[in-house]
Write a protein that holds these residues in place. Structure first.
Motif, PDB file in Angstrom:
ATOM      1  N   GLU A 137     -20.377  -6.360  -9.192  1.00 23.00           N
ATOM      2  CA  GLU A 137     -20.111  -5.185  -8.356  1.00 23.00           C
ATOM      3  C   GLU A 137     -18.633  -4.800  -8.357  1.00 23.00           C
ATOM      4  N   GLU A 138     -18.391  -3.543  -8.114  1.00 22.66           N
ATOM      5  CA  GLU A 138     -17.016  -3.050  -8.025  1.00 22.66           C
ATOM      6  C   GLU A 138     -16.365  -3.603  -6.746  1.00 22.66           C
ATOM      7  N   PRO A 139     -15.177  -4.231  -6.862  1.00 21.22           N
ATOM      8  CA  PRO A 139     -14.521  -4.730  -5.653  1.00 21.22           C
ATOM      9  C   PRO A 139     -13.942  -3.580  -4.821  1.00 21.22           C
ATOM     10  N   SER A 140     -13.498  -3.884  -3.611  1.00 26.02           N
ATOM     11  CA  SER A 140     -12.885  -2.853  -2.769  1.00 26.02           C
ATOM     12  C   SER A 140     -11.616  -2.352  -3.460  1.00 26.02           C
ATOM     13  N   SER A 141     -11.141  -1.195  -3.025  1.00 22.82           N
ATOM     14  CA  SER A 141     -10.040  -0.595  -3.783  1.00 22.82           C
ATOM     15  C   SER A 141      -8.754  -1.403  -3.671  1.00 22.82           C
ATOM     16  N   HIS A 142      -8.514  -2.099  -2.537  1.00 17.75           N
ATOM     17  CA  HIS A 142      -7.261  -2.871  -2.475  1.00 17.75           C
ATOM     18  C   HIS A 142      -7.312  -4.095  -3.382  1.00 17.75           C
ATOM     19  N   VAL A 143      -8.504  -4.675  -3.568  1.00 18.79           N
ATOM     20  CA  VAL A 143      -8.648  -5.786  -4.518  1.00 18.79           C
ATOM     21  C   VAL A 143      -8.478  -5.260  -5.946  1.00 18.79           C
TER      22      VAL A 143
ATOM     23  N   LEU B 290     -13.265 -11.980  -2.104  1.00 25.69           N
ATOM     24  CA  LEU B 290     -13.891 -10.654  -2.028  1.00 25.69           C
ATOM     25  C   LEU B 290     -14.417 -10.374  -0.630  1.00 25.69           C
TER      26      LEU B 290
ATOM     27  N   SER C  58       0.835  -1.202   0.000  1.00 23.75           N
ATOM     28  CA  SER C  58       0.000   0.000   0.000  1.00 23.75           C
ATOM     29  C   SER C  58       0.866   1.248   0.000  1.00 23.75           C
TER      30      SER C  58
ATOM     31  N   ASP D 268      -9.754   4.861 -10.085  1.00 22.87           N
ATOM     32  CA  ASP D 268     -10.533   5.597  -9.080  1.00 22.87           C
ATOM     33  C   ASP D 268     -11.788   6.200  -9.689  1.00 22.87           C
TER      34      ASP D 268
END
Lengths: 233, 214
Positions: free
Chosen positions: A138-144, A233, A42, A107
């Protein structure tokens, strides 16, 4: 009175307990390491984002101004047009570099659009046929999303730059409670045991592991390459 | 009597926004009634002031452009949005075209082009880059991209679509999706138009043919 049986039982109990403690310690250590690895990745992303912004706002703005001035100079002062073209080329390279360092599109528009963009920009000036199929709901979380994007970026760059492939396929699909990414090329392939391409692969694998994803790579000399990633997920 | 076209301009880069506003204010046909610097305040301002045309950037803090458009169209399906951006990538154009925006324009465009786009959108037309229109026309011809009839409609319309084909009435849909009866009716009307059918029965038949009935 302590008979040999009782001593043995006590010993066994003691050993079992210390084994449990060790196991717990190991699990905790593993978790700490994984968290550390996640933080490192990260951090690298944040660093890249900052550099990307600096490139865009700094060098990018200077080159934009330079291109405009040269465009005018070509018309009004008869400056050689190839000079303006060179500046425009430099500007577009800087923009592309900045975008690859931190894909704003991820983003702004999400993973599907970002993968489409990645495949297009990496393949459009190459002599190869690319296909992409995305069905991720669905859109995955940003780290995925960033994990999937970076693995795809590394794999596609390898396929385009080193593998000499003329066909690349990308699939991203939702499989139950996981997201699956497959990147298949028909390039020259390689022996998985030799270290020639090892570094890129090791970093893809490390990155996947840090986020509890499964990473698999299959290749042999002359047989193309198939990279797959399964992210919970 | 003031007959100027009332505009809202939303962009988080203050200098860029001021430049656009100044440019527009010098035009006799336009009046900028409000400036915003993030997606959230843009939605609030648009709901409060009901501008004729809304000019907005995509990458904005608090609420990104795509989400803001979705949110605004949810409350005001008739809102006319012109996206003003630095992104010249085709993926952005496709996404914003699908989002329900009425126009897409690069920030480096001339004042004349910007004025032309605002006027066209105000009159109910759309304004998208030629490169996008060409791709859309080509994909229509080859039928390659439009594999699903759902690609053509916005996320919100998709929600309404599934409720309509599930046999829900407009009133029920309005309640379920927390929107006014009129908004739900507008969504339904636009879905019918986009899918080229004239009533709900035809829509359900189309959905069945495409394997979209659950």
């Amino acid at each position: 009175m302590n008979g040999p049986k009782q001593t043995f039982d006590e010993e066994l109990l003691f050993l079992q307990r210390s084994q449990d403690e060790l196991r717990q310690l190991l699990v905790a250590e593993q978790l700490t390491l994984r968290n550390l690895a996640q933080r490192l990745w990260s951090q690298q992303e944040a660093e890249r984002a900052r550099l990307s912004q600096d490139l865009h706002d700094g060098l990018g703005q200077i080159l934009t101004a330079l291109t405009r001035k040269l465009d005018v100079a070509v018309i009004e002062q008869g400056v050689d047009a190839s000079v303006a073209e060179l500046a425009a080329h430099a500007l577009s390279d800087v923009r592309q570099l900045s975008r690859l360092m931190r894909p704003r599109i991820l983003d702004d528009l999400g993973l599907a659009a970002a993968l489409n963009w990645l495949v297009r920009t990496l393949c459009e000036h190459e002599q190869l046929e690319s296909s992409i199929e995305i069905d991720i709901e669905e859109e995955p979380s940003s780290h995925v999303a960033i994990l999937v994007f970076r693995i795809a970026q590394e794999a596609l760059t390898n396929a385009v730059r080193h593998a000499n492939a003329d066909k690349i396929s990308v699939f991203a699909t939702r499989v139950g409670k996981a997201l699956r990414l497959d990147i298949i090329d028909n390039g020259r392939g390689f022996n998985l045991d030799t270290a020639a391409q090892g570094i890129g692969i090791a970093s893809m694998r490390d990155r996947a592991t840090a986020f509890s994803a499964e990473f698999d790579i299959q290749s042999r000399p002359g047989g193309g390459c198939h990279i797959s990633l399964l992210v919970p997920l | 009597m003031n007959n100027k076209i009332r505009l809202i301009v939303a962009d988080d880069h203050t200098l860029v926004r001021q430049g656009i506003v100044q440019m527009l204010s010098q035009h006799e046909l336009f009046e900028v009634i409000c400036e915003c610097e993030d997606g959230q305040s843009m939605v609030q301002a648009a709901l409060k002031h009901n501008p004729d045309v809304l000019l907005m950037d995509i990458s904005m803090p608090k609420m990104n452009g795509l989400v803001a458009i979705d949110k605004l169209l949810h409350h005001r399906p008739e809102a006319k949005i012109l996206v003003l951006t630095m992104h010249d990538e085709i993926e952005y154009m496709h996404a914003l075209h699908q989002s329900g925006a009425k126009g897409y324009m690069l920030k480096e465009s001339s004042t004349e082009q910007l004025a032309e786009a605002i006027l066209m959108i105000h009159q109910g037309q759309t304004y998208f880059p030629k490169v996008l229109l060409k791709e859309l026309a080509e994909s229509k011809e080859t039928g390659k991209v439009k594999e699903s009839i759902l690609d053509n409609i916005t996320r919100r319309e998709r929600e309404v679509f599934f409720l309509v084909v599930a046999g829900r009435t407009t009133r029920e849909i309005a309640e379920l999706l927390d929107m006014s009866h009129k908004t739900a009716e507008n969504h339904r009307g636009r879905i019918l138009a986009k899918m080229n059918v004239s009533n709900t029965a035809e829509l359900i038949r189309l959905a069945a043919r495409k394997g979209l009935l659950e």
